[in-house]
Design a protein around this motif. Sequence first.
Motif, mmCIF file in Angstrom:
data_model
loop_
_atom_site.group_PDB
_atom_site.id
_atom_site.type_symbol
_atom_site.label_atom_id
_atom_site.label_comp_id
_atom_site.label_asym_id
_atom_site.label_seq_id
_atom_site.Cartn_x
_atom_site.Cartn_y
_atom_site.Cartn_z
ATOM 1 N N GLU A 1 -6.330 10.857 1.952
ATOM 2 C CA GLU A 1 -5.216 10.258 1.228
ATOM 3 C C GLU A 1 -5.754 9.272 0.199
ATOM 4 O O GLU A 1 -6.807 8.662 0.407
ATOM 5 N N LEU A 2 -5.016 9.108 -0.862
ATOM 6 C CA LEU A 2 -5.321 8.091 -1.856
ATOM 7 C C LEU A 2 -4.449 6.886 -1.531
ATOM 8 O O LEU A 2 -3.227 6.981 -1.501
ATOM 9 N N SER A 3 -5.093 5.768 -1.239
ATOM 10 C CA SER A 3 -4.385 4.523 -0.965
ATOM 11 C C SER A 3 -4.344 3.725 -2.262
ATOM 12 O O SER A 3 -5.378 3.469 -2.876
ATOM 13 N N VAL A 4 -3.147 3.337 -2.685
ATOM 14 C CA VAL A 4 -2.981 2.560 -3.908
ATOM 15 C C VAL A 4 -2.294 1.251 -3.540
ATOM 16 O O VAL A 4 -1.224 1.250 -2.939
ATOM 17 N N GLU B 1 0.835 -1.204 0.000
ATOM 18 C CA GLU B 1 0.000 0.000 0.000
ATOM 19 C C GLU B 1 0.874 1.261 0.000
ATOM 20 O O GLU B 1 1.815 1.375 0.768
ATOM 21 N N GLN B 2 0.546 2.187 -0.912
ATOM 22 C CA GLN B 2 1.238 3.469 -1.001
ATOM 23 C C GLN B 2 0.207 4.579 -0.836
ATOM 24 O O GLN B 2 -0.921 4.444 -1.290
ATOM 25 N N PHE B 3 0.606 5.689 -0.193
ATOM 26 C CA PHE B 3 -0.314 6.786 0.071
ATOM 27 C C PHE B 3 0.151 8.082 -0.587
ATOM 28 O O PHE B 3 1.343 8.362 -0.629
ATOM 29 N N THR B 4 -0.821 8.845 -1.074
ATOM 30 C CA THR B 4 -0.579 10.186 -1.613
ATOM 31 C C THR B 4 -1.674 11.081 -1.074
ATOM 32 O O THR B 4 -2.849 10.729 -1.131
ATOM 33 N N ARG B 5 -1.288 12.250 -0.526
ATOM 34 C CA ARG B 5 -2.293 13.187 -0.034
ATOM 35 C C ARG B 5 -3.136 13.638 -1.206
ATOM 36 O O ARG B 5 -2.635 14.071 -2.224
ATOM 37 N N LEU B 6 -4.455 13.515 -1.066
ATOM 38 C CA LEU B 6 -5.373 13.792 -2.156
ATOM 39 C C LEU B 6 -6.111 15.114 -1.963
ATOM 40 O O LEU B 6 -6.281 15.872 -2.901
#
Length: 181
Positions: free
Chosen positions: A102-105, A69-74
């Motif tokens: 956050e966007l969890s990918v 899992e990788q996170f990016t502030r959305l």
Amino acid sequence: MLRICILVHMFIFLIPCDAMYITSSCKEISNWKIKQQLGYNPRESDMSFHIIPQFKKMQRSSISDKSHEQFTRLFGNSTCPSELNTSAFSVMFRSSCPWYIELSVDKTRIPVTMAKARCRCKDCQTKTRPHPDFSCAAVKTYRRVLREIPNQCDNEGFKMYTSDVEEVPVACTCVATRTRI
């Protein structure tokens, strides 16, 4: 066919998906099979029962691995505000425990992307300062997901998945600091 993944951080990057993640030799399963596996099964309990802590512990999957899992502030600011913003439109900014999204990918999970809330502050905010006797905690719901079983294909060469329940933070709330007895 080359698939392109978009990574948004401070800039937009277009790179081949296969360059970002390790891929297996198995074929992708079809959308109808995904819907079938994520669908309601009368022999299983309803997802709403996962709000009961004892039930949640009984249902944990043994293969859940969040290392992919990788996170990016959305959306929203990630820093704790110095004072409460009572004039903001959204409750996520007016809350005594503000949060951001956050966007969890996770390429080994279906759905691959999910929005998750993250608390901006450790302590609850009052009009002028943090309150040390109360802390911020995530409000969570639970969602059925499919997790890829690494390096396993079915008889027809398709990737194999197992059904799992993932905790999804949706907001933050102010709670009394837990006392130890």
